[in-house]
Design a protein around this motif. Structure first.
Motif, short mmCIF file in Angstrom:
data_model
loop_
_atom_site.label_atom_id
_atom_site.label_comp_id
_atom_site.label_asym_id
_atom_site.label_seq_id
_atom_site.Cartn_x
_atom_site.Cartn_y
_atom_site.Cartn_z
N ASP A 34 24.06 36.81 49.54
CA ASP A 34 24.89 35.60 49.46
C ASP A 34 23.98 34.39 49.40
OD1 ASP A 34 24.09 35.06 52.10
OD2 ASP A 34 26.04 35.53 52.96
N LEU A 35 24.57 33.21 49.34
CA LEU A 35 23.81 31.97 49.18
C LEU A 35 22.89 31.69 50.36
CD1 LEU A 35 23.35 29.63 47.27
CD2 LEU A 35 25.27 28.46 48.32
N SER A 36 23.25 32.19 51.56
CA SER A 36 22.41 31.97 52.74
C SER A 36 21.24 32.94 52.82
CB SER A 36 23.25 32.10 54.01
OG SER A 36 23.61 33.45 54.25
N ILE A 66 28.51 31.66 45.05
CA ILE A 66 27.21 31.93 44.42
C ILE A 66 26.55 33.10 45.13
CG2 ILE A 66 24.92 31.01 43.90
CD1 ILE A 66 26.23 28.22 43.83
N TYR A 67 26.07 34.04 44.35
CA TYR A 67 25.38 35.22 44.86
C TYR A 67 24.08 35.41 44.09
CZ TYR A 67 29.93 36.21 46.89
OH TYR A 67 31.09 36.11 47.60
N LYS A 81 20.95 34.62 39.56
CA LYS A 81 22.12 34.04 40.23
C LYS A 81 23.38 34.54 39.54
CE LYS A 81 22.79 29.66 39.65
NZ LYS A 81 22.76 28.19 39.77
N LEU A 83 27.59 33.69 39.60
CA LEU A 83 28.65 32.80 40.06
C LEU A 83 29.99 33.49 39.88
CD1 LEU A 83 29.69 30.04 41.04
CD2 LEU A 83 29.62 29.30 38.65
#
Length: 86
Positions: A34-36, A66-67, A81, A83
């Protein structure tokens, strides 16, 4: 690894296609983040020969956002990336 692509991107459907090419026989591991930066799951982990490869991944359980998809083979790593819009 020579290239990696994710199609469609952005994606609104239930699946995405990951494509890549490699020059030699190595295990290939694809992971979804994931984005984090949290590792959500291993998409696949298998031995692949040289050439062009493609895998369909299920995205039905993912929220819009977003991944990142990371592919690792031997000592090489590439990421793309992805989306998701719903």
């Amino acid at each position: 690894l020579n290239a990696i692509s994710v199609f469609p991107n952005p994606l609104a459907g239930e699946s995405a296609n990951i494509s890549w090419s490699q020059d030699s026989h190595f295990p290939v591991k694809a992971e979804l983040f994931d984005l984090s930066g949290k590792n959500l799951r291993v998409l696949f982990d298998e031995r692949s020969g040289s050439g062009y490869h493609s895998k369909l991944i299920d995205t039905r359980d993912l929220q819009a956002g977003i991944y990142f998809i990371r592919l690792r083979t031997g000592e090489e790593t590439l990421a793309r990336k992805m989306l998701i819009i719903k």
